[in-house]
Design a protein around this motif. Structure first.
Motif, mmCIF file in Angstrom:
data_model
loop_
_atom_site.group_PDB
_atom_site.id
_atom_site.type_symbol
_atom_site.label_atom_id
_atom_site.label_comp_id
_atom_site.label_asym_id
_atom_site.label_seq_id
_atom_site.Cartn_x
_atom_site.Cartn_y
_atom_site.Cartn_z
ATOM 1 N N GLY A 269 0.770 -1.238 0.000
ATOM 2 C CA GLY A 269 0.000 0.000 0.000
ATOM 3 C C GLY A 269 0.793 1.274 0.000
ATOM 4 N N ARG A 270 2.014 1.228 0.458
ATOM 5 C CA ARG A 270 2.808 2.457 0.532
ATOM 6 C C ARG A 270 3.751 2.550 -0.669
ATOM 7 N NH1 ARG A 270 3.309 4.498 5.969
ATOM 8 N NH2 ARG A 270 4.927 5.858 5.136
ATOM 9 N N PRO A 271 3.511 3.494 -1.571
ATOM 10 C CA PRO A 271 4.377 3.585 -2.758
ATOM 11 C C PRO A 271 5.818 3.933 -2.434
ATOM 12 C CG PRO A 271 2.894 5.461 -2.638
ATOM 13 C CD PRO A 271 2.437 4.498 -1.595
ATOM 14 N N ASP A 272 6.082 4.467 -1.220
ATOM 15 C CA ASP A 272 7.463 4.756 -0.847
ATOM 16 C C ASP A 272 8.212 3.490 -0.454
ATOM 17 O OD1 ASP A 272 5.597 4.726 1.245
ATOM 18 O OD2 ASP A 272 6.918 5.784 2.613
ATOM 19 N N THR A 273 7.505 2.344 -0.380
ATOM 20 C CA THR A 273 8.160 1.081 -0.034
ATOM 21 C C THR A 273 8.179 0.091 -1.192
ATOM 22 O OG1 THR A 273 6.167 -0.091 0.726
ATOM 23 C CG2 THR A 273 7.259 1.356 2.313
ATOM 24 N N ALA A 274 7.296 0.275 -2.163
ATOM 25 C CA ALA A 274 7.123 -0.712 -3.230
ATOM 26 C C ALA A 274 7.882 -0.291 -4.480
ATOM 27 C CB ALA A 274 5.637 -0.896 -3.538
ATOM 28 N N GLN B 55 -2.344 15.722 -1.557
ATOM 29 C CA GLN B 55 -1.054 15.790 -0.874
ATOM 30 C C GLN B 55 -1.167 16.383 0.529
ATOM 31 O OE1 GLN B 55 1.822 14.480 -2.409
ATOM 32 N NE2 GLN B 55 2.428 14.550 -0.256
ATOM 33 N N ARG B 56 -2.030 17.375 0.710
ATOM 34 C CA ARG B 56 -2.135 18.016 2.021
ATOM 35 C C ARG B 56 -2.623 17.014 3.070
ATOM 36 N NH1 ARG B 56 -7.240 18.776 0.148
ATOM 37 N NH2 ARG B 56 -8.897 18.921 1.735
ATOM 38 N N GLY C 18 0.983 11.514 7.923
ATOM 39 C CA GLY C 18 2.280 10.892 8.153
ATOM 40 C C GLY C 18 2.651 9.856 7.116
ATOM 41 N N ARG C 19 2.054 9.959 5.943
ATOM 42 C CA ARG C 19 2.414 9.053 4.842
ATOM 43 C C ARG C 19 3.471 9.754 4.000
ATOM 44 N NH1 ARG C 19 -0.984 4.725 4.203
ATOM 45 N NH2 ARG C 19 -0.684 4.546 1.960
ATOM 46 N N HIS C 20 4.682 9.278 4.076
ATOM 47 C CA HIS C 20 5.843 9.985 3.543
ATOM 48 C C HIS C 20 6.068 9.676 2.069
ATOM 49 C CE1 HIS C 20 7.351 9.926 7.993
ATOM 50 N NE2 HIS C 20 6.393 10.823 7.785
ATOM 51 N N HIS C 21 5.120 10.078 1.257
ATOM 52 C CA HIS C 21 5.283 9.925 -0.180
ATOM 53 C C HIS C 21 4.471 10.998 -0.877
ATOM 54 C CE1 HIS C 21 1.218 8.193 -0.665
ATOM 55 N NE2 HIS C 21 1.465 7.523 0.445
ATOM 56 N N ARG C 22 4.705 11.144 -2.148
ATOM 57 C CA ARG C 22 4.007 12.123 -2.961
ATOM 58 C C ARG C 22 2.884 11.451 -3.742
ATOM 59 N NH1 ARG C 22 4.841 16.867 -1.287
ATOM 60 N NH2 ARG C 22 4.275 17.687 -3.340
#
Length: 503
Positions: A273-278, A303-304, A310-314
Motif C-alpha cells: 500500500g505504501r508507494p514509498d516502499t514498493a 497531498q495536504r 504521516g504518509r511519507h510519499h508524494r
C-alpha cells in the motif's frame, strides 16, 4: 419480556452524531455481559465501558435468580432519559437486552437507529448466509431483515444481493482453505492506524533475519498440516503492516518460502500500500514468484491530507507504482480509500473517484475512518478536524454511485467498532475480478490458516460453521518465543477438526 415504566423522562432530543462520537459510556454488571454491552453501545455510537469523563450513558445490569435487571441512563448536556427493564433469562436474552437499549436510545434521541436497524456485528452478511442455508429465498430474507431486524429495505436488498453473489465462494469443499501471512513492519506510523507495527528502519538486520526464519518455520509447519490432512490452499494474502517495507533480501526469503510451501494458488495478494516502499524491483520479485493481486492503497490522492497523516510519499509516487504494477502484469490491482480523514471534504473524495475512473483498478475498497484508542489520532488536535457524519455520508454515497455507474459491483462489506452505526467498509470489483480471499475471511465459512505475528488461524467446524481459533501474539519477540507452543496447539486443533479425533 417485561419492561418497567420509564422514569425521569424528558422530551426527545434530536442529536446529530459525529462520525466518531466522543460520548463514552460506563457499565456496571457481570463481566460476562461487558463485551456484548460494548458491541451494542458501539452500534449506538458510544465508546468505552470504564470511562470516567464525558459520559453519555450509564448501564447497570444484574443477573440473579434467572432475572436480568437492566437500567440505562442516557445523558446529553442537561437532558437525561432513564429506563429500566426486567428480563427473564432465556435463549434470546441478549437479543432482548439489545432491543431494549436500542429502543431507549431511539426514544431519547428522537431518531431511528439507521439503515442497519438492530443488526449488529462486523459481518452482516453472515446472517444472510445462515438463512440461505435454511432454504429461504431472497424475498423471504429481505422481509425477515426488515421485519425482525428493522433493516431498511434498500440495505436489506443490498445485503441479500451481495450474499447471493458470494454464495459460490462460500460453498466449496471443507478441505479447501485460505492462508494469511502477517508482516508487522511499516516504514512509518500513519496517524489513523492502531496496528502495533514496528518501524523497519529501527530494526537491526539480525532481528529481521530472526523474524524471517521464524516465519519460515511457521509456514513449513502449516505445509505439513496441509499435506497430512489433504488441505488445499486456494488463496494467499500477505498483509500487515506493510510487507513491501522489508529489505528486498528479507522480502525475497519470505516470498520464496510461501511459494515453496503453497504455490501455485488461485489468488495471491500482497499488500503493497505504501508507494514509498514498493519499488519496481520489489514488485518484480512478487510477480516472479506468482503474486497476481496487489494492493496499491493511497487512502487519498490529496497531498495536504497525505502530509498530515504521516504518509511519507508524494501523490506522483502513487501513479508511478500503479503504472509499474500494470507494466509487470499483475492481473488485479486493488486501491483503498478512506472516507472521513481529518481535513478531508466531499470534493476530495469526488476527486479520488475521478482518478479511479481514469486508472481503472480491478478492485476498489472504500473504508470509513474508525477512530481507535491506540491510534495517534485519538489524542491528536486533528481529531477536531474529522468531518461530520453528514459529510462522510455524502462521500460514501458519491463513491457508491460513481463506482456502480462505472461497472463495479459491491461484493463484500464489514463494519468496525467505533464507526458510526450507519457506515461500513465496502469492497467493489469488476465481475471477473472478485477478491476470493476477502469473501473467505469475512464470511468465516472456510478455514483460514495464519502464519506470522497477529495471525488468527480459524478452523471451521461443520456443520454448524463453528470456529475454532488460535491467535499468534502481535509483538514480534513474543511471537518468536511462543512459536513452538502455538504450533503444537494449532496441530491439535487441526487434528480435532480434520482428523476427527478428540482433543
Amino acid at each position: 419480556m417485561k419492561i418497567a415504566k420509564k422514569s425521569g423522562q424528558t422530551k426527545p432530543v434530536n442529536l446529530k452524531l459525529q462520525i466518531m462520537d466522543e460520548q463514552g459510556y460506563r457499565y456496571k454488571g457481570p463481566e460476562g455481559y461487558h463485551s456484548f454491552i460494548g458491541q451494542v453501545m458501539a452500534h449506538l455510537g458510544y465508546v468505552g465501558g470504564y470511562e470516567t469523563g464525558n459520559i453519555g450513558a450509564h448501564i447497570l445490569l444484574s443477573d440473579e435468580n434467572g432475572i436480568i435487571d437492566l437500567t440505562c441512563v442516557f445523558i446529553r448536556d442537561d437532558k437525561k432519559w432513564k429506563s429500566r427493564a426486567s428480563i427473564i433469562r432465556c435463549g434470546h436474552t441478549r437479543e432482548d437486552i439489545k432491543n431494549c437499549l436500542i429502543h431507549w436510545h431511539e426514544r431519547f434521541t428522537g431518531n431511528k437507529t439507521g439503515p442497519w436497524g438492530t443488526l449488529m456485528g462486523v459481518r452482516p452478511t453472515k446472517l444472510v448466509h445462515h438463512f440461505f442455508d435454511r432454504g429461504f429465498g431472497d424475498k423471504e430474507i429481505i422481509t425477515i431483515l426488515q421485519q425482525q431486524y428493522r433493516v431498511e429495505k434498500e440495505m436489506a436488498e443490498r445485503l441479500v444481493h451481495m450474499s447471493r453473489l458470494q454464495r459460490p465462494f462460500v460453498m466449496e469443499p471443507r478441505n479447501h482453505v485460505a492462508l494469511y501471512v502477517g508482516i508487522p513492519y511499516c516504514s512509518s506510523h500513519c496517524l489513523y492506524c492502531s496496528f502495533p507495527s514496528r518501524l523497519v528502519g529501527k530494526e537491526e538486520e539480525a532481528g529481521l533475519q530472526a523474524f524471517s526464519k521464524a516465519l519460515e518455520t511457521d509456514l513449513q509447519d502449516l505445509n505439513k498440516l496441509c499435506r497430512q490432512y489433504s488441505l488445499t490452499v486456494d488463496t494467499i494474502y500477505i498483509g500487515g503492516g506493510t510487507p513491501t517495507c522489508l529489505p528486498i533480501a528479507i522480502l525475497k526469503d519470505i516470498i520464496q518460502s510461501v511459494a515453496a510451501n503453497f504455490s501455485p494458488v488461485q489468488e495471491w495478494t500482497v499488500e503493497a500500500g505504501r508507494p514509498d516502499t514498493a519499488t519496481k524491483e520489489k514488485l518484480a520479485l512478487l510477480r516472479q514468484y506468482g503474486v497476481d493481486r496487489i494492493s496499491v492503497n493511497p487512502q487519498t490522492m490529496q497531498q495536504r491530507i497525505l502530509d498530515v497523516l504521516g504518509r511519507h510519499h508524494r501523490v506522483e509516487d502513487i501513479y508511478t507504482m500503479f503504472n509499474n504494477c500494470r507494466d509487470l502484469g499483475f492481473s488485479v490491482i486493488n486501491m483503498d480509500f478512506i472516507a472521513g480523514l481529518p481535513v478531508q471534504n466531499v470534493k476530495d473524495m469526488q476527486e479520488n473517484m475521478e482518478i479511479v475512473c481514469q486508472l481503472w483498478p480491478e478492485n476498489v475498497t472504500i473504508h470509513t475512518l474508525a477512530l481507535k484508542k491506540r491510534a495517534p489520532l485519538f489524542h491528536h488536535p486533528l481529531r477536531d478536524r474529522i468531518p461530520s457524519q453528514e459529510e462522510v455520508t455524502k462521500m460514501l454515497e458519491y463513491c457508491d454511485a460513481r463506482l456502480v455507474e462505472k461497472g463495479y459491483i459491491p461484493y463484500y462489506m464489514y463494519r468496525q467498532k467505533y464507526m458510526a452505526a450507519s457506515f461500513a467498509n465496502v469492497g467493489y470489483a469488476f465481475s471477473d475480478a472478485i477478491g476470493k480471499y476477502n469473501i473467505q475471511m469475512m464470511e468465516e465459512r472456510q478455514t483460514v490458516l495464519a502464519a506470522g505475528p497477529g495471525g488468527a488461524t480459524k478452523f471451521i467446524n461443520l456443520p454448524e460453521h463453528r470456529l475454532e481459533k488460535l491467535y499468534m501474539p502481535k509483538e514480534v519477540n513474543a511471537y518468536m518465543a511462543s512459536l513452538e507452543e502455538k504450533m503444537q496447539l494449532r496441530r491439535k486443533l487441526c487434528t480435532y477438526i480434520y482428523g476427527r479425533e478428540d482433543r
